[in-house]
Structure formats: C-alpha cells, structure tokens
Design a protein around this motif. Structure first.
Motif, PDB file in Angstrom:
ATOM      1  N   ALA A 251       0.844  -1.199   0.000  1.00 23.77           N
ATOM      2  CA  ALA A 251       0.000   0.000   0.000  1.00 23.77           C
ATOM      3  C   ALA A 251       0.875   1.242   0.000  1.00 23.77           C
ATOM      4  O   ALA A 251       1.965   1.247   0.578  1.00 23.77           O
ATOM      5  CB  ALA A 251      -0.916   0.004   1.228  1.00 23.77           C
ATOM      6  N   ASN A 252       0.392   2.267  -0.671  1.00 22.05           N
ATOM      7  CA  ASN A 252       1.092   3.550  -0.732  1.00 22.05           C
ATOM      8  C   ASN A 252       0.296   4.609   0.014  1.00 22.05           C
ATOM      9  O   ASN A 252      -0.938   4.589   0.025  1.00 22.05           O
ATOM     10  CB  ASN A 252       1.262   3.998  -2.190  1.00 22.05           C
ATOM     11  CG  ASN A 252       2.061   2.994  -3.001  1.00 22.05           C
ATOM     12  OD1 ASN A 252       3.126   2.564  -2.586  1.00 22.05           O
ATOM     13  ND2 ASN A 252       1.535   2.607  -4.157  1.00 22.05           N
ATOM     14  N   ILE A 253       1.006   5.522   0.647  1.00 20.39           N
ATOM     15  CA  ILE A 253       0.355   6.643   1.309  1.00 20.39           C
ATOM     16  C   ILE A 253      -0.187   7.607   0.257  1.00 20.39           C
ATOM     17  O   ILE A 253       0.529   8.017  -0.646  1.00 20.39           O
ATOM     18  CB  ILE A 253       1.343   7.389   2.222  1.00 20.39           C
ATOM     19  CG1 ILE A 253       1.648   6.559   3.475  1.00 20.39           C
ATOM     20  CG2 ILE A 253       0.800   8.750   2.634  1.00 20.39           C
ATOM     21  CD1 ILE A 253       0.540   6.549   4.490  1.00 20.39           C
ATOM     22  N   THR A 334      -1.932  -1.741  -3.492  1.00 22.67           N
ATOM     23  CA  THR A 334      -1.379  -2.177  -4.774  1.00 22.67           C
ATOM     24  C   THR A 334      -2.141  -3.414  -5.241  1.00 22.67           C
ATOM     25  O   THR A 334      -3.074  -3.893  -4.580  1.00 22.67           O
ATOM     26  CB  THR A 334       0.113  -2.512  -4.638  1.00 22.67           C
ATOM     27  OG1 THR A 334       0.244  -3.674  -3.797  1.00 22.67           O
ATOM     28  CG2 THR A 334       0.877  -1.352  -4.015  1.00 22.67           C
ATOM     29  N   SER A 335      -1.705  -3.975  -6.356  1.00 20.92           N
ATOM     30  CA  SER A 335      -2.394  -5.143  -6.917  1.00 20.92           C
ATOM     31  C   SER A 335      -2.135  -6.416  -6.122  1.00 20.92           C
ATOM     32  O   SER A 335      -2.766  -7.450  -6.380  1.00 20.92           O
ATOM     33  CB  SER A 335      -1.942  -5.356  -8.371  1.00 20.92           C
ATOM     34  OG  SER A 335      -0.536  -5.560  -8.441  1.00 20.92           O
ATOM     35  N   TYR A 336      -1.229  -6.365  -5.130  1.00 18.79           N
ATOM     36  CA  TYR A 336      -0.890  -7.560  -4.366  1.00 18.79           C
ATOM     37  C   TYR A 336      -1.865  -7.854  -3.217  1.00 18.79           C
ATOM     38  O   TYR A 336      -1.844  -8.952  -2.669  1.00 18.79           O
ATOM     39  CB  TYR A 336       0.526  -7.436  -3.771  1.00 18.79           C
ATOM     40  CG  TYR A 336       1.609  -7.344  -4.808  1.00 18.79           C
ATOM     41  CD1 TYR A 336       1.969  -8.443  -5.569  1.00 18.79           C
ATOM     42  CD2 TYR A 336       2.281  -6.136  -5.020  1.00 18.79           C
ATOM     43  CE1 TYR A 336       2.972  -8.362  -6.527  1.00 18.79           C
ATOM     44  CE2 TYR A 336       3.286  -6.034  -5.976  1.00 18.79           C
ATOM     45  CZ  TYR A 336       3.620  -7.152  -6.733  1.00 18.79           C
ATOM     46  OH  TYR A 336       4.609  -7.059  -7.679  1.00 18.79           O
ATOM     47  N   ILE A 337      -2.663  -6.862  -2.866  1.00 19.20           N
ATOM     48  CA  ILE A 337      -3.545  -7.052  -1.701  1.00 19.20           C
ATOM     49  C   ILE A 337      -4.884  -6.369  -1.939  1.00 19.20           C
ATOM     50  O   ILE A 337      -4.946  -5.269  -2.510  1.00 19.20           O
ATOM     51  CB  ILE A 337      -2.878  -6.509  -0.412  1.00 19.20           C
ATOM     52  CG1 ILE A 337      -3.644  -6.951   0.830  1.00 19.20           C
ATOM     53  CG2 ILE A 337      -2.712  -4.996  -0.442  1.00 19.20           C
ATOM     54  CD1 ILE A 337      -2.884  -6.714   2.140  1.00 19.20           C
ATOM     55  N   LEU A 379       0.847 -12.950   3.711  1.00 22.27           N
ATOM     56  CA  LEU A 379       0.064 -12.608   2.529  1.00 22.27           C
ATOM     57  C   LEU A 379      -0.277 -13.858   1.722  1.00 22.27           C
ATOM     58  O   LEU A 379       0.598 -14.484   1.136  1.00 22.27           O
ATOM     59  CB  LEU A 379       0.843 -11.617   1.658  1.00 22.27           C
ATOM     60  CG  LEU A 379       0.061 -10.985   0.502  1.00 22.27           C
ATOM     61  CD1 LEU A 379      -0.986 -10.026   1.048  1.00 22.27           C
ATOM     62  CD2 LEU A 379       0.997 -10.274  -0.455  1.00 22.27           C
ATOM     63  N   PRO A 380      -1.557 -14.216   1.661  1.00 21.36           N
ATOM     64  CA  PRO A 380      -1.985 -15.302   0.777  1.00 21.36           C
ATOM     65  C   PRO A 380      -2.187 -14.782  -0.646  1.00 21.36           C
ATOM     66  O   PRO A 380      -2.051 -13.583  -0.900  1.00 21.36           O
ATOM     67  CB  PRO A 380      -3.312 -15.731   1.402  1.00 21.36           C
ATOM     68  CG  PRO A 380      -3.850 -14.496   2.050  1.00 21.36           C
ATOM     69  CD  PRO A 380      -2.648 -13.694   2.490  1.00 21.36           C
ATOM     70  N   GLU A 384      -7.179 -16.520  -2.381  1.00 20.07           N
ATOM     71  CA  GLU A 384      -7.398 -16.857  -0.981  1.00 20.07           C
ATOM     72  C   GLU A 384      -7.821 -15.629  -0.178  1.00 20.07           C
ATOM     73  O   GLU A 384      -8.641 -15.724   0.740  1.00 20.07           O
ATOM     74  CB  GLU A 384      -6.134 -17.483  -0.390  1.00 20.07           C
ATOM     75  CG  GLU A 384      -6.397 -18.266   0.879  1.00 20.07           C
ATOM     76  CD  GLU A 384      -5.236 -19.147   1.297  1.00 20.07           C
ATOM     77  OE1 GLU A 384      -5.298 -19.685   2.412  1.00 20.07           O
ATOM     78  OE2 GLU A 384      -4.270 -19.295   0.514  1.00 20.07           O
ATOM     79  N   GLN A 385      -7.287 -14.470  -0.536  1.00 17.38           N
ATOM     80  CA  GLN A 385      -7.746 -13.223   0.100  1.00 17.38           C
ATOM     81  C   GLN A 385      -9.242 -13.034  -0.139  1.00 17.38           C
ATOM     82  O   GLN A 385      -9.987 -12.660   0.773  1.00 17.38           O
ATOM     83  CB  GLN A 385      -6.974 -12.025  -0.454  1.00 17.38           C
ATOM     84  CG  GLN A 385      -5.523 -11.939  -0.034  1.00 17.38           C
ATOM     85  CD  GLN A 385      -4.834 -10.732  -0.640  1.00 17.38           C
ATOM     86  OE1 GLN A 385      -5.390  -9.631  -0.662  1.00 17.38           O
ATOM     87  NE2 GLN A 385      -3.613 -10.930  -1.134  1.00 17.38           N
TER      88      GLN A 385
END
Length: 438
Positions: A251-253, A334-337, A379-380, A384-385
């Motif tokens: 995540a970005n601020i 971001t695209s990861y979470i 982080l799954p 799975e998230q």
C-alpha cells in the motif's frame, strides 16, 4: 404494567402531565418535604485537588443510573476545605449544569466520606419523608418534564437550584414511600442485572469477532493446512504457502492535502469511526469541518487507519471520495492485496497491539507510517484473500445482527425501567402489598 394492580380510587391531580393520582395522595413541592433544600456545593478548582482526603463529587462522577462512578478513581480535597459540605446517607444530589437532572442518592457506607461540587445541589428529606423516594422521583418522567418546562423560560447556564426546589410531585404517606422505594430497589436491580448480562454477551460477541478476524488473516480458513514459523513473534505460525511482505510494498500513502475547492466533500474525523468494528458513523448530512485545518483527500476504496491512539482500532474502507483528518493514514493498495483484506488485517488485535507498542507521545500517542509500513505481514494469494474476505464479511454480518438485536433488547429494558419508576412514584400502580424477596 398490566401485571401490577392499580389503586381503588383516583382523583385528578390538576396537572396535565401528572394526570390522576391515588385519592389519598397529595400534590406538593420538593422544597416542602426537605429539611435542607437546594444547598449548593463547594466551588474548588482542580489545582486544589490532593491525592488523599475527602472524595469530591462532581457531575461527571455520576452515572445515568444514579451511582457514583469509581472507574476513574475520583478526586479529593483536604478535609479542612470541605467543612460544612459533608454529605450524609440519604442526601440527594442533582446537577444544575451540563447533564441537567443527573442525580445521586448518597450512601456513606457505600461511598465513604464525601463532599460535593458547586454545580450540584443537595436536598435532604425531612423526618416525615423517605429519602430514597425523592431519589426515584428524580429518575421519573415527571421530573424530566419539569426540567424541560423550566428551560422554556430559562437556559442551562442559569438553571438554578430553586427551579428544582419548586418542582411538583405527588406524595403518598411515609409508609407508601418506603414500600415504593423497596419495590423499585428490587425491580431496578433485577433489570440492571439483565442489562449487565446482555452487555456482557455483547462483549463476548465482540471478542469472538476480533478472534475470528485474527485467526483468518494469520492462519487462513483451512484448519488442516501445513504451517510454518513466520519468524515474527507477534504473528507466529502461518500457512506454509503464504508469503511475508512489508506493508509499504502492499500500500502507498495517499498524501494529498484538501484545498478550499474540496469543501463540499464529506469530512471524516476519528470521532466518526467506531472502534474495532470498521464502521463509519457519519454521512453526508453531518456537520462538515472547514478546510482551514489540515485535511487529507481520500478516494473510494482507500483504507483509512487511525494513527492517533491506535489501540482504539479505528480503521475503515472508504466507499466514497472525501477528506479526512490528518490523524488518519490514507492507504491506496497495490495489486498484491485487496483493500478489504488489508482492512481486516489492520483491525486484528495482533496488528493493533504491535502498532500500539510503537507509539510515541505520552498524552497523544501516535504511530508512524515509517513503523507501520516496515511491518511484515503474512500474505496469501488474491484468490485466498477473496475467500477470507467473503467468509469474514458474512461472519461479521451475523455477529453484528446479533449485537443489534441484543442492543434493542437492552434499550427496551431501559425504557421499561424508566416507565416502572414513573408509574410507581405517580401512583399509577399499587405496590404496597408487593413482597420484597431477600
């Protein structure tokens, strides 16, 4: 109230908001049944408080049931300063400022030696009247009605003890006052016990919700999955196929300051976020904060996390574009979470505890993005998230529905308690033959 009988004969009280009263009751004023009426308390500033001495009761020390709240320990004054202001068992204290009508029945055996502050006024029943009956009068609807009537020609700032002294009340004999007081002592205690049980159940449900969130975001949904040591003490074991990533890579601020052109955007302050639930307590109709003070812009889907007093666990996902206090970190994932997954993780007690342990500033403890962003979290996969988010959303919805139902029951019990007091002290029910159990 149909379970309680009525008196045999009634008469018109002559006062619309009291209605009929038992035929043998009288109408009088509070000051006429007191040996001491509207005696103002002692005005003392906080700089004179001491560590030990005589407990100094203020309006804020009294809860809504009429008990002395000992959760904060109270404040004290030297005994020499409170001479002439010492309370006796049976004294009634009523607030004339702030929460008008807040009242306390004083019991020295229960509270010890106490004095009282200037925004409280004291009433002491004379020997022909029961002190506890006066207390229950101060908790009845006809007491609050008279406060509102007095405010029509007055204001809170100049509401004085004389207005209480001139309040009208229906008055039975001492014997009946005592019977009514004994009845209400028992019935309100029974109701309060039921309310306490339901409040405890809500606490347990809330703890269950927090535990399930923590379990899901650190262990997953499959109880048979192979586990591995995360290498992070506060996380413990995680599923073997999960990775660890620092939050700053997930995540970005969003650090965009609001300007005058953003004044129409809904403002979110820390006070608008419910602790531990992820619920927003505001809407577009609420009073807006002007942009003169620092505010940050957020977008729909951003995760907002309260860095001030993080132990309060104030975290939401924005479902609209708006602006918020600078005490909220605005995070764009971001695209990861998934935003909702990060939101759930940031509500988990394990995360809150570790963030809270990092705070700086004694009076206004804050967490920094440098610390939070550097935390590694399990982080799954996105799939799975999605499964975890779906499971938690459904589970939390059921928990919240249960809590809402219990809160409704609590509110009905409180209304019944209020109604029972009012019916008894105005003679709408006859409790003279009620047998008080031991």
């Amino acid at each position: 109230m149909s379970k309680y009988k009525r008196y045999e004969r009634y008469k018109d009280s002559g006062i619309e908001w009291i209605g009929e009263i038992p035929e043998h009751w009288e109408i009088t004023k509070l000051k006429y049944i007191c040996s001491e009426s509207a005696v103002y308390g002692l005005n003392e500033s906080a700089e004179n408080y001491v560590e030990e001495g005589v407990r100094f009761i203020r309006t804020t020390d009294i809860d809504n049931k009429g008990n002395l709240d000992n959760s904060m320990g109270g404040v004290f004054l030297p005994e020499e300063k409170v001479k002439g202001y010492i309370l006796k068992t049976g004294d009634l204290l009523v607030s004339r400022s702030g929460s008008l009508g807040t009242s306390l029945y004083f019991d020295e055996d229960k509270y010890g030696k106490c004095s009282y502050a200037g925004y409280l006024v004291k009433f002491r029943a004379n020997s022909k009247n029961c002190p506890k009956f006066l207390f229950y009068f101060s908790k009845s609807n006809i007491f609050y009605i008279q406060i509102q009537l007095a405010l029509v020609s007055s204001t809170i700032s100049n509401f004085n003890g004389n207005k209480y002294a001139n309040m009208i009340l229906p008055l039975p004999s001492y014997y009946e006052q005592k019977a009514i007081s004994n009845f209400l002592d028992q019935k309100t205690a029974e109701i309060d016990s039921l309310i306490a049980d339901k409040e405890k159940l809500i606490e347990l449900l809330q703890e269950k919700r927090q535990a399930i969130i923590t379990e899901a975001v650190t262990k997953g949904l499959n109880p048979n999955v192979r586990m591995k040591d995360s290498g992070i003490e506060w996380i413990g074991e995680i599923p073997e196929h999960w990775n660890l990533r620092r939050i700053r890579y997930l995540a970005n601020i969003r650090n965009v300051k609001a300007s005058d052109s953003d004044i129409d955007k809904t403002y979110v302050g820390l006070e608008n976020i419910e602790s531990k639930t992820g619920k927003l307590l505001t809407n577009g109709d609420d009073e807006q904060q002007f942009v003169g003070e620092t505010a940050n812009i957020f977008k729909k889907g951003d995760v907002l996390f309260g860095k001030l007093r993080p132990y309060l666990a104030k975290c939401i996902i924005a479902d609209f574009d708006g602006r918020c206090t600078s005490e909220l970190l605005v995070l764009k994932t971001t695209s990861y979470i998934l935003p909702k997954y990060l939101h759930f993780f940031m509500l988990s007690p394990k995360f809150i505890d570790v963030v809270n342990s990092s705070t700086y500033g004694a009076k206004m403890p804050r967490a920094s993005w440098d610390f939070i962003g550097n935390l590694e979290i399990p982080l799954p996969s996105i799939k799975e998230q999605e499964d975890i988010v779906e499971y938690l959303t459904e589970f939390i919805s059921r928990i919240d529905d249960l809590i809402s139902d219990i809160n409704t029951q609590i509110q009905k019990l409180k209304e019944y308690r209020q109604s029972l007091i009012s019916e008894a002290v105005t003679g709408k029910i006859d409790v003279r033959d009620y047998v008080v159990s031991n």
